[in-house]
Design an enzyme around this catalytic site. Structure first.
Site, PDB file in Angstrom:
ATOM      1  N   SER A 125     138.094  82.501  45.764  1.00  0.00           N
ATOM      2  CA  SER A 125     136.803  82.204  46.384  1.00  0.00           C
ATOM      3  C   SER A 125     136.630  83.200  47.509  1.00  0.00           C
ATOM      4  O   SER A 125     137.614  83.744  48.017  1.00  0.00           O
ATOM      5  CB  SER A 125     136.814  80.777  46.953  1.00  0.00           C
ATOM      6  OG  SER A 125     135.707  80.551  47.808  1.00  0.00           O
TER       7      SER A 125
ATOM      8  N   TYR B 115     140.795  73.046  51.758  1.00  0.00           N
ATOM      9  CA  TYR B 115     140.297  73.897  50.676  1.00  0.00           C
ATOM     10  C   TYR B 115     140.717  75.344  50.912  1.00  0.00           C
ATOM     11  O   TYR B 115     141.239  76.012  50.015  1.00  0.00           O
ATOM     12  CB  TYR B 115     138.775  73.784  50.603  1.00  0.00           C
ATOM     13  CG  TYR B 115     138.128  74.746  49.628  1.00  0.00           C
ATOM     14  CD1 TYR B 115     138.164  74.506  48.265  1.00  0.00           C
ATOM     15  CD2 TYR B 115     137.469  75.893  50.081  1.00  0.00           C
ATOM     16  CE1 TYR B 115     137.567  75.388  47.363  1.00  0.00           C
ATOM     17  CE2 TYR B 115     136.868  76.772  49.192  1.00  0.00           C
ATOM     18  CZ  TYR B 115     136.920  76.520  47.839  1.00  0.00           C
ATOM     19  OH  TYR B 115     136.328  77.400  46.951  1.00  0.00           O
TER      20      TYR B 115
END
Length: 265
Positions: A131, A144
């Site tokens: 990401s 996360y």
């Protein structure tokens, strides 16, 4: 025909990648927790559906074994994952464990299961969806980001030990993707003390999603990584991600962090 093994292929980027690779003449082994939810993937030629919950170690072993019984596998695309947003103080231990188990340990375990096969045939490739959140950090995403930054470092280290056996390691780092990520693939927690910060973050995220990429656009980057023949490790994907990462590199870590944080807090 080459074959790609994809995790998290029922929706979003995983599904788009499965469709793209199939359309380009690849065999696709599309895995997901519930193959009955495969939708139109089930009707495509040269697409095999297999069940896989990446938090289930025994199922990882059995599904990888079934995949290899079907024939050669050339690329493993570790794509399964989801987001967890909220102040660390408000997160339940089960939420933390599930996030680490899915986003990090799932990738590590699927990869480990394929390594002996790739090493023995002296070729193969692992591509992992990280990401832009593995290269920069947003507020209220600490757990996360822990998984995505971990995947970046893990991949960089793993490349050193596996490249010598003819195995390539690559990461694709998307920015926002116009899927049902926020509604389907997002877990959240909050508490009154962080309510203002949480509201600010979600408001900013809604604005940022206007610049998000279609999943098909990110799938093209995955295809590029799989086929360009380069020893490149990282592929930043999406114009929003490229702009943010370029800004961080230009400003430097501390100046970027101070400036970026003002957008949310």
């Amino acid at each position: 025909m080459k074959t790609i093994f994809i995790t998290g292929a029922s929706t979003g980027l995983g599904k788009a990648a499965a469709q793209l690779f199939q359309s380009r003449g690849w065999n696709v082994i599309a895995t997901m927790r519930n193959p009955e939810a495969a939708g139109e993937l089930a009707a495509l030629d040269n697409v095999t559906l297999l069940p896989l919950d990446v938090t289930n170690l025994e199922q990882i072993k059995s599904t990888v074994s079934k995949a290899l019984e079907l024939g050669d596998v050339d690329v493993v695309f570790n794509n399964a994952g989801y987001g967890l947003i909220g102040p660390l103080e408000a997160l339940k231990d089960e939420q933390i464990l599930k996030q680490l188990d899915t986003n990090l340990l799932g990738v590590i375990r699927v990869t480990q299961a394929f390594i002996p096969y790739f090493r023995e045939k002296k070729s193969g490739m692992f591509i992992s969806t990280t990401s832009i959140g593995g290269l920069i950090a947003f507020p209220l995403g600490s757990t996360y980001h822990a998984t995505k930054w971990a995947l970046e470092g893990w991949s960089e280290s793993l490349a050193f030990e596996l490249n010598k056996f003819g195995i390539d390691i690559k990461t694709v780092s998307p920015g926002g993707i116009k899927t049902d990520f926020v509604s389907r693939s997002l877990d959240a927690a909050t508490s009154p003390e962080y309510e203002e910060m949480t509201n600010s973050l979600f408001s900013s995220m809604e604005g940022m999603m206007e610049a998000a990429s279609e999943p098909e656009q990110i799938a093209e980057v995955v295809y590029q990584a799989a086929t360009d023949g380069k020893k490149q490790l990282r592929y930043v994907a999406g114009e929003d991600a490229k702009a943010l990462y370029a800004q961080r590199l230009e400003l430097g870590d501390e100046a970027f962090r101070e400036q970026f944080g003002k957008q949310f807090i």
